[in-house]
Design an enzyme around this catalytic site. Structure first.
Site, mmCIF file in Angstrom:
data_model
loop_
_atom_site.group_PDB
_atom_site.id
_atom_site.type_symbol
_atom_site.label_atom_id
_atom_site.label_comp_id
_atom_site.label_asym_id
_atom_site.label_seq_id
_atom_site.Cartn_x
_atom_site.Cartn_y
_atom_site.Cartn_z
ATOM 1 C CG ASP A 15 -2.022 -1.101 1.115
ATOM 2 O OD1 ASP A 15 -2.218 -1.584 -0.031
ATOM 3 O OD2 ASP A 15 -2.534 -1.389 2.317
ATOM 4 N NE ARG A 93 -1.369 2.926 13.191
ATOM 5 C CZ ARG A 93 -0.598 2.239 12.341
ATOM 6 N NH1 ARG A 93 0.523 2.384 12.299
ATOM 7 N NH2 ARG A 93 -1.145 1.186 11.806
ATOM 8 C CG ASP A 122 -4.410 2.600 12.413
ATOM 9 O OD1 ASP A 122 -4.467 2.808 13.320
ATOM 10 O OD2 ASP A 122 -4.257 1.381 11.745
ATOM 11 C CB SER A 173 -4.447 -6.174 6.938
ATOM 12 O OG SER A 173 -4.307 -5.043 7.557
HETATM 13 N N1 ARG Z 1 -8.330 -2.432 15.048
HETATM 14 C C1 ARG Z 1 -6.938 -1.978 15.595
HETATM 15 C C2 ARG Z 1 -7.000 -0.623 16.039
HETATM 16 O O1 ARG Z 1 -7.787 0.005 15.645
HETATM 17 C C3 ARG Z 1 -5.934 -2.596 14.920
HETATM 18 C C4 ARG Z 1 -5.780 -1.895 13.384
HETATM 19 C C5 ARG Z 1 -4.453 -2.775 12.884
HETATM 20 N N2 ARG Z 1 -4.264 -2.352 11.435
HETATM 21 C C6 ARG Z 1 -4.046 -3.333 10.402
HETATM 22 N N3 ARG Z 1 -3.400 -2.950 9.447
HETATM 23 N N4 ARG Z 1 -4.276 -4.594 10.822
HETATM 24 O O2 ARG Z 1 -6.131 -0.160 16.867
#
Ligand code: ARG
Length: 411
Positions: A15, A93, A122, A173
């Site tokens: 990506d 993040r 995110d 993912s």
């Molecule tokens: N759902 C989790 C969060 O919002 C993890 C997201 C992880 N991202 C991924 N590309 N798997 O913190």
């Protein structure tokens, strides 16, 4: 004319590699930033890949900063989103966002970019972080705009000579850092189905875990884990070592139907062995050294804290205020906690602290009892006064009660 610059959060994956080209195609100079938060893989190779795609590349080792300034306050607050998720992805993040802003300012860039889609949390975290720290910067989220399916993206990459990772056949993912590993997509999108063993990378299946339990002892000083198995350790090393140890016993698997910020329910699987053990151990130590009302209030704070971290509100006055509250309670959170690891479970089996409020002479039912039991009667008399008064008032006023009931019936 100099071209405008954009600083992109770069993971080296498909990506964000496609994003480099996509941004360049829009006339921007791309600066790729990879922040090391303890994810696996070679950062040198990622940097190299960014160079090959024609981007300037930065790699920042932020493991210690992540552990000390993001993980630690969340651990002190016992932050678990919806009571289950230790926020591993969510905590990284704002840290990455902060570094994006710093590089953008150093490079004189007007844009920040990330590879998040328009459906997840995110994007909210990166965007809000930028808004809070540098409102003059504009965020671009190529994957929110380009409208390509996975297949179209791969075709786009092949056409432009962007290397497509060999493991791209994986339906999952994932996101990894020191504090945990997040897995989504593929069969996990059906919440009725048990996650297949292949989604896990950090933890042994509890069924295959050792038949002998493992024991860990964690020492905390002022709320911070400082040694493991009696050995003083830097917090980054302690987390990594404990992850290994607990993961071997199948500890830290989390299967959660999660409420995303954007309103979607999603099925997420996590592996957070160290976080699982440390939060339990920290709570057990707090239970020993903090009074009941503080513990009660901590639980409210924990839930609010987890919510704001999840929601991307790290750089806010509320988070700072909650941090100040939590840290004011941590002075006496010092001592040792033993945790038993066994086939997917982590159970606190012992705790000790110089600030322990546990008084054996008060608690015991055996020899040496110092509690004056006869005083309990007077205490209960006063404690029960409101209940007695309430009951008496109810018994005294049958007429008015009847009136109210009759009025309700008439309606
Ligand atoms: N759902 C989790 C969060 O919002 C993890 C997201 C992880 N991202 C991924 N590309 N798997 O913190």
């Amino acid at each position: 004319m100099t071209r405008d610059k954009v600083v992109l959060a770069y993971s080296g994956g498909l990506d964000t590699s496609v994003a480099i080209r996509w941004l360049q195609d829009r006339g921007l100079d791309v600066v790729a930033l990879t922040v090391d938060v303890g994810q696996p893989g070679s950062l040198g190779a990622i940097k190299e890949k960014a160079h090959r795609l024609g981007a300037k590349a930065y790699v920042v080792d932020a493991r210690r900063e992540f552990a000390e300034q993001y993980v630690l306050p969340a651990l002190a607050a016992n932050a678990m989103y919806e009571g289950q998720y230790p926020l591993s992805t969510a905590l990284a993040r704002p840290l990455i966002g902060k570094h994006l802003v710093a590089v953008a300012q150093r490079e004189g860039a007007s844009f920040i970019a990330h590879g998040c889609t328009g459906k997840g949390n995110d994007q909210v975290r990166f965007d809000l972080c930028t808004t809070a720290l540098a409102p003059d910067l504009t965020v671009i989220a190529p994957a929110r705009e380009w409208g390509m399916t996975r297949e179209e993206e791969i075709a786009y990459a092949k056409e432009r000579g962007i290397p497509v990772p060999v493991d791209d056949g994986s339906p999952y993912s994932t996101d990894e850092n020191l504090w945990g590993r997040s897995i989504e997509c593929g069969v996990l999108e059906d919440p009725r189905i048990e996650p297949p063993e292949e989604v896990y990378a950090w933890t042994t299946s509890p069924a295959a875990a050792p038949d002998e339990p493992g024991n860990v002892t964690v020492r905390f000083e002022g709320g911070k884990p400082t040694s493991l198995q009696g050995k003083p350790m830097d917090f980054v090393d302690l987390i990594a070592t404990l992850s290994e140890l607990a993961g071997r016993h199948g500890v830290g698997r989390i299967d959660h139907v999660e409420s995303r910020v954007v309103g979607i329910k999603s099925r997420e699987v996590y592996e957070c062995p160290a976080a699982t053990v440390l939060v339990k151990a920290h709570q057990a130590l707090e239970a020993l050294v903090l009074p009941r009302d503080v513990l009660e209030f901590q639980r409210i704070v924990a839930s609010r804290y987890a919510g704001l971290v999840y929601d991307g509100l790290w750089f806010t006055p509320l988070r700072e205020a909650l941090d100040a509250f939590v840290s004011s309670t941590q002075d006496r959170v010092t001592g040792d906690v033993s945790v038993k690891l066994f086939k997917g479970t982590a159970t606190v089996v012992g705790r000790a602290s110089p600030y322990s409020l546990y008084d054996h002479a008060l608690a015991t039912y055996s020899q040496g009892d110092r509690f004056r039991q006869s005083m309990a009667e007077g205490f209960i008399y006063v404690w029960g006064l409101p209940a007695r008064t309430w009951a008496a008032a109810g018994a005294k006023a049958p007429a008015s009660t009847k009136l109210v009931k009759a009025a309700k019936r008439a309606k």
